[in-house]
Design an enzyme around this catalytic site. Structure first.
Site, PDB file in Angstrom:
ATOM      1  N   ASP A 122       7.870  -1.984   7.379  1.00  0.00           N
ATOM      2  CA  ASP A 122       7.982  -2.708   6.104  1.00  0.00           C
ATOM      3  C   ASP A 122       9.429  -3.035   5.746  1.00  0.00           C
ATOM      4  OD1 ASP A 122       5.212  -0.898   4.544  1.00  0.00           O
ATOM      5  OD2 ASP A 122       5.242  -2.576   5.937  1.00  0.00           O
TER       6      ASP A 122
ATOM      7  N   ASP B 289       0.874  -1.191   0.000  1.00  0.00           N
ATOM      8  CA  ASP B 289       0.000   0.000   0.000  1.00  0.00           C
ATOM      9  C   ASP B 289       0.903   1.231   0.000  1.00  0.00           C
ATOM     10  OD1 ASP B 289      -0.844   0.410   3.555  1.00  0.00           O
ATOM     11  OD2 ASP B 289       0.966  -0.404   2.627  1.00  0.00           O
TER      12      ASP B 289
HETATM   13  O1  RIB Z   1       1.466  -0.839  10.898  1.00  0.00           O
HETATM   14  C1  RIB Z   1       2.488  -0.569   9.956  1.00  0.00           C
HETATM   15  C2  RIB Z   1       2.033  -0.910   8.581  1.00  0.00           C
HETATM   16  O2  RIB Z   1       0.935  -0.078   8.219  1.00  0.00           O
HETATM   17  C3  RIB Z   1       3.114  -0.638   7.513  1.00  0.00           C
HETATM   18  O3  RIB Z   1       2.942  -1.542   6.454  1.00  0.00           O
HETATM   19  C4  RIB Z   1       2.812   0.748   7.061  1.00  0.00           C
HETATM   20  O4  RIB Z   1       3.238   0.999   5.720  1.00  0.00           O
HETATM   21  C5  RIB Z   1       1.313   0.739   7.125  1.00  0.00           C
HETATM   22  O5  RIB Z   1       0.825   0.161   5.924  1.00  0.00           O
HETATM   23 CA    CA Z   2       2.748  -0.710   4.173  1.00  0.00          CA
END
Ligand code: RIB
Ligand code: CA
Length: 312
Positions: free
Chosen positions: A240, A9
């Site tokens: 990530d 995302d």
């Molecule tokens: O909680 C952290 C996650 O949520 C990560 O993937 C950040 O990019 C958001 O998507």
């Molecule tokens: Ca993410």
């Protein structure tokens, strides 16, 4: 070459994780599939395309689900910026994704490469769940599934007291994945706040690397504020990227094979990961949960991969 399929995302921490995979000499990113999450789908697609261009990666990027399976989308633009990349004025428009729909691309890619694909999911699991509902057979054809999500065994949440964002946004998708039989490895937000906080010293270290090092910090402008004001961390954390580090090299990780489910339904437990540490429930052991990934292992890999000196 190991084959990675990245579902994202794309916002400010995703972009760093994607760069890591693009720049690793032993990894072929066969496709990037995009899901709504941190930002609406179209923006996440633009961010992913911009990141691929910045890294000089000729990798097809596909749009996917624009909202969770059964719910309205909840974004994290308060955390990553309206554009997801720190609102620093990057040109994040006008790029064109490849033809194809992300869940179908996930299915086709795994079927065409049985036993060879590492699926790295770093956003809500909507695309992955749709792919599984359309083609349950892929669960036994994928080599590894590394997911950034949840809070480990008992970590704090980052969107509610007990829920982590990716799993909170689409818990129904998480349940589909948990019951799929896929070889699951979860890297939770607990691991990120333990080993992937980019404090001032780490930021200075990354900025010395050159263009990508500076990019990796510049786009955290909004996340930096969220860290200072909300999570009170010493800097932005990189969930990530540390999940990607585990996908690239799981050897430093400590993992536990446990029975896992997810809470779906009313607040305050909505989206909370249920980890049966002692086997009190009838849950089968379905997830390898990463309980620790050493900070030095992560940052050592990040520095190696973002350094201009190694520019491929
Ligand atoms: O909680 C952290 C996650 O949520 C990560 O993937 C950040 O990019 C958001 O998507
Ligand atoms: Ca993410």
């Amino acid at each position: 070459m190991r084959k990675f399929l990245i579902d994202t995302d794309t916002a400010s921490d995703d972009a760093v994780a994607i760069c890591m995979a693009f720049r690793h000499p032993d990894i072929e990113v066969v496709a990037v599939t995009v899901v709504a999450g941190n930002v609406p789908l179209d923006q996440a697609v633009q961010n992913a395309l911009y990141t691929a261009e910045l890294c000089g990666a000729d990798v097809p990027t596909y749009a996917g689900a624009s909202q969770p399976i059964l719910r309205d989308l909840r974004t994290a633009q308060d955390v990553h910026g309206a554009d997801g990349m720190g609102d620093i004025g990057l040109p994040l428009t006008g790029r064109v994704p490849a033809d194809g729909w992300a869940p179908q691309v996930i299915i086709d890619t795994i079927r065409a490469n049985p036993g060879e694909i590492t699926l790295v999911a770093i956003g809500p699991l909507t695309n992955v769940a749709i792919a599984l509902l359309m083609a349950p057979d892929i669960a036994n054809k994928v080599e590894r599934v590394v997911i950034m999500g949840g809070t480990g065994e008992h970590g704090p949440g980052n969107i509610t007291p007990t829920a982590e964002f990716n799993f909170y946004v689409d818990p129904e998708a998480v349940r589909v994945v948990l019951r799929s039989g896929m070889p699951l490895e979860f890297v939770g937000w607990d691991v990120s706040i333990e080993s992937a906080v980019v404090d001032d010293a780490r930021q200075a270290q990354l900025r010395e690397l050159g263009e990508l090092g500076n990019f990796s910090i510049d786009i955290q402008a909004t996340l930096q504020g969220f860290a200072w004001e909300e999570t009170r961390l010493a800097g932005p954390d990189f969930p990530d990227p540390i999940a990607m580090a585990h996908a690239i090299d799981p050897s430093p990780a400590t993992m536990e094979h446990l029975g896992v489910d997810i809470a779906i339904g009313p607040e305050p437990m909505h989206g909370t990961l249920i980890v049966d540490h002692y086997g009190f429930s009838q849950l089968e052991k379905n997830v390898n949960i990463v309980t620790h990934y050493p900070e030095d292992s992560f940052f050592g890999m990040l520095v190696d991969l973002l350094s201009d000196a190694d520019a491929s």
